[in-house]
Scaffold this motif. Structure first.
Motif, PDB file in Angstrom:
ATOM      1  N   ILE A  93       0.838  -1.202   0.000  1.00  0.00           N
ATOM      2  CA  ILE A  93       0.000   0.000   0.000  1.00  0.00           C
ATOM      3  C   ILE A  93       0.870   1.247   0.000  1.00  0.00           C
ATOM      4  CG2 ILE A  93      -1.693   1.329   1.318  1.00  0.00           C
ATOM      5  CD1 ILE A  93      -2.859  -1.097  -0.056  1.00  0.00           C
ATOM      6  N   THR A  94       1.891   1.245   0.836  1.00  0.00           N
ATOM      7  CA  THR A  94       2.815   2.382   0.889  1.00  0.00           C
ATOM      8  C   THR A  94       3.468   2.611  -0.464  1.00  0.00           C
ATOM      9  OG1 THR A  94       3.291   1.904   3.217  1.00  0.00           O
ATOM     10  CG2 THR A  94       4.841   3.329   2.061  1.00  0.00           C
ATOM     11  N   PHE A  95       3.935   1.532  -1.065  1.00  0.00           N
ATOM     12  CA  PHE A  95       4.560   1.616  -2.388  1.00  0.00           C
ATOM     13  C   PHE A  95       3.587   2.181  -3.418  1.00  0.00           C
ATOM     14  CE2 PHE A  95       4.983  -0.477  -6.539  1.00  0.00           C
ATOM     15  CZ  PHE A  95       6.232  -0.018  -6.935  1.00  0.00           C
ATOM     16  N   ALA A  96       2.352   1.702  -3.416  1.00  0.00           N
ATOM     17  CA  ALA A  96       1.362   2.132  -4.407  1.00  0.00           C
ATOM     18  C   ALA A  96       1.034   3.617  -4.257  1.00  0.00           C
ATOM     19  CB  ALA A  96       0.095   1.291  -4.274  1.00  0.00           C
ATOM     20  N   ILE A  97       0.906   4.079  -3.017  1.00  0.00           N
ATOM     21  CA  ILE A  97       0.607   5.497  -2.782  1.00  0.00           C
ATOM     22  C   ILE A  97       1.749   6.366  -3.295  1.00  0.00           C
ATOM     23  CG2 ILE A  97       0.274   7.262  -0.999  1.00  0.00           C
ATOM     24  CD1 ILE A  97      -1.099   5.099   0.695  1.00  0.00           C
ATOM     25  N   ALA A  98       2.973   5.981  -2.958  1.00  0.00           N
ATOM     26  CA  ALA A  98       4.135   6.757  -3.381  1.00  0.00           C
ATOM     27  C   ALA A  98       4.283   6.760  -4.900  1.00  0.00           C
ATOM     28  CB  ALA A  98       5.401   6.196  -2.736  1.00  0.00           C
ATOM     29  N   LEU A  99       4.097   5.594  -5.517  1.00  0.00           N
ATOM     30  CA  LEU A  99       4.218   5.480  -6.972  1.00  0.00           C
ATOM     31  C   LEU A  99       3.194   6.344  -7.691  1.00  0.00           C
ATOM     32  CD1 LEU A  99       5.498   3.883  -9.415  1.00  0.00           C
ATOM     33  CD2 LEU A  99       3.594   2.287  -9.162  1.00  0.00           C
ATOM     34  N   ALA A 100       1.924   6.221  -7.294  1.00  0.00           N
ATOM     35  CA  ALA A 100       0.854   6.964  -7.967  1.00  0.00           C
ATOM     36  C   ALA A 100       1.011   8.464  -7.759  1.00  0.00           C
ATOM     37  CB  ALA A 100      -0.503   6.488  -7.447  1.00  0.00           C
TER      38      ALA A 100
END
Length: 351
Positions: free
Chosen positions: A6-13
């Motif tokens: 989730i952390t990765f997805a938020i940062a990526l987007a």
């Protein structure tokens, strides 16, 4: 694992989408990196991309820090924010370039020291008697050197499309993997945030780059990765492996800084004030790899040393000593070989 995704997805987007308006803002503010004899691009490129990286990483961290030490997280982000601001002002030409090296970076490092973030090398070795009393002080000095050194290394690494963002993504991936293996939730959270933010920006920064991260972005990434290395604690590994693993994960920027420092000192130049086309990537491009090939080769080197870091944490001490000795010898040979290869030899400060 789920929280990390989730952390990765938020940062990526966030990084991916925020970079678009940030690029427009840079154009409006005339924050452009113009072509020149020390540059590899032939047209003006917007700067300020570090703001997109920052937004992605910080938003992901803030939204993912439930139950984690808020005071330390905010101290890390405050120090990193200072570096982003100072680097951006430097990009704008509003500060002398030495302010970031001799004021901003040490101040950011001291902020972390004040919150208890430090490496544990000497205190683990000097464990008894009056000698042991030197351990914490020596660790504090080593922490300052590490944080400032890695931050500065990333600052000068940002000289070719996609290089710094890609190397940061690779290093943060291995830091995240190591943290997950050893149950370090905070380090894993920070690492996955940096990974996502770096990859989101890399789409716009890979050759041919549509935007540069600027010095603010490079220092932000360097400081965050240096912090990850300082905070990483590896259970069940030798003391030797514990301090060598972060060095291996960040081997590419460390090697590049070592190479240009040796090369420039040999020519009577001050390493961090004499920018030029004498970095590892420039030399690799000159021997036939081209700009894209040089960047990909350094990606491969970053991944290789990351895997060596994973291996070092799992082998016996004697084998670990041998592995590091071989890698050290290979690095020395590479420095000599690259110093003998064709590159542009600047003769004075390029600032």
């Amino acid at each position: 694992m789920y929280e990390g995704m989730i952390t990765f997805a938020i940062a990526l987007a966030t990084s991916f989408t925020a970079t678009v308006p940030v690029r427009q803002l840079a154009i409006r503010l005339d924050m452009l990196d113009w072509p020149g004899p020390r540059k590899v691009h032939s047209a003006p490129i917007p700067l300020l991309g570090g703001l997109g990286i920052y937004c992605g990483a910080v938003l992901a961290i803030v939204l993912s820090m439930d139950g984690q030490p808020r005071g330390q997280i905010f101290s890390i982000l405050a120090a990193a924010t200072l570096l982003l601001i100072v680097g951006t002002l430097d990009d704008r030409g509003l500060l002398h370039h030495q302010v970031k090296l001799f004021v901003a970076m040490p101040l950011a490092a001291l902020t972390l020291l004040a919150t208890g973030v430090r490496v544990h090398v000497f205190s683990a070795i000097l464990v008894s008697g009056w000698v042991g009393g030197w351990g914490p002080g020596l660790d504090a000095g080593l922490t300052l050197f590490w944080l400032v050194g890695v931050t500065a290394a990333f600052s000068i690494l940002d000289h070719m499309d996609g290089l710094t963002s890609g190397i940061a993504a690779i290093a943060s991936f291995f830091f995240a993997l190591l943290a997950m293996i050893h149950g370090q939730v905070l380090v894993a959270t920070l690492a996955t945030a940096v990974l996502g933010a770096s990859l989101g920006f890399l789409y716009w920064n890979f050759n041919p780059a549509k935007i540069f991260m600027g010095d603010g972005g490079a220092m932000f990434l360097g400081f965050m990765l240096a912090t990850l290395g300082a905070k990483l604690r590896l259970s069940g590994t030798s003391r030797f492996a514990a301090w060598m693993i972060p060095v291996l994960v960040l081997a590419v920027p460390i090697f590049d800084t070592t190479l240009v420092s040796i090369s420039r000192l040999r020519r009577g130049l001050i390493p961090f004030t004499s920018a030029g086309k004498d970095h590892t990537a420039h030399r690799l491009a000159n021997i036939g790899l081209g700009q894209g090939g040089a960047v990909l080769a350094l990606y491969g080197a970053g991944a290789f040393f990351g895997m060596m870091a994973l291996l070092l944490g799992r082998v016996a001490l004697a084998k670990g000593d041998a592995l590091v000795a071989v890698l050290g010898l290979a690095a020395l040979i590479a420095v000599i070989g690259l110093e003998l290869s064709p590159y542009e030899r600047q003769t004075g400060s390029a600032r």
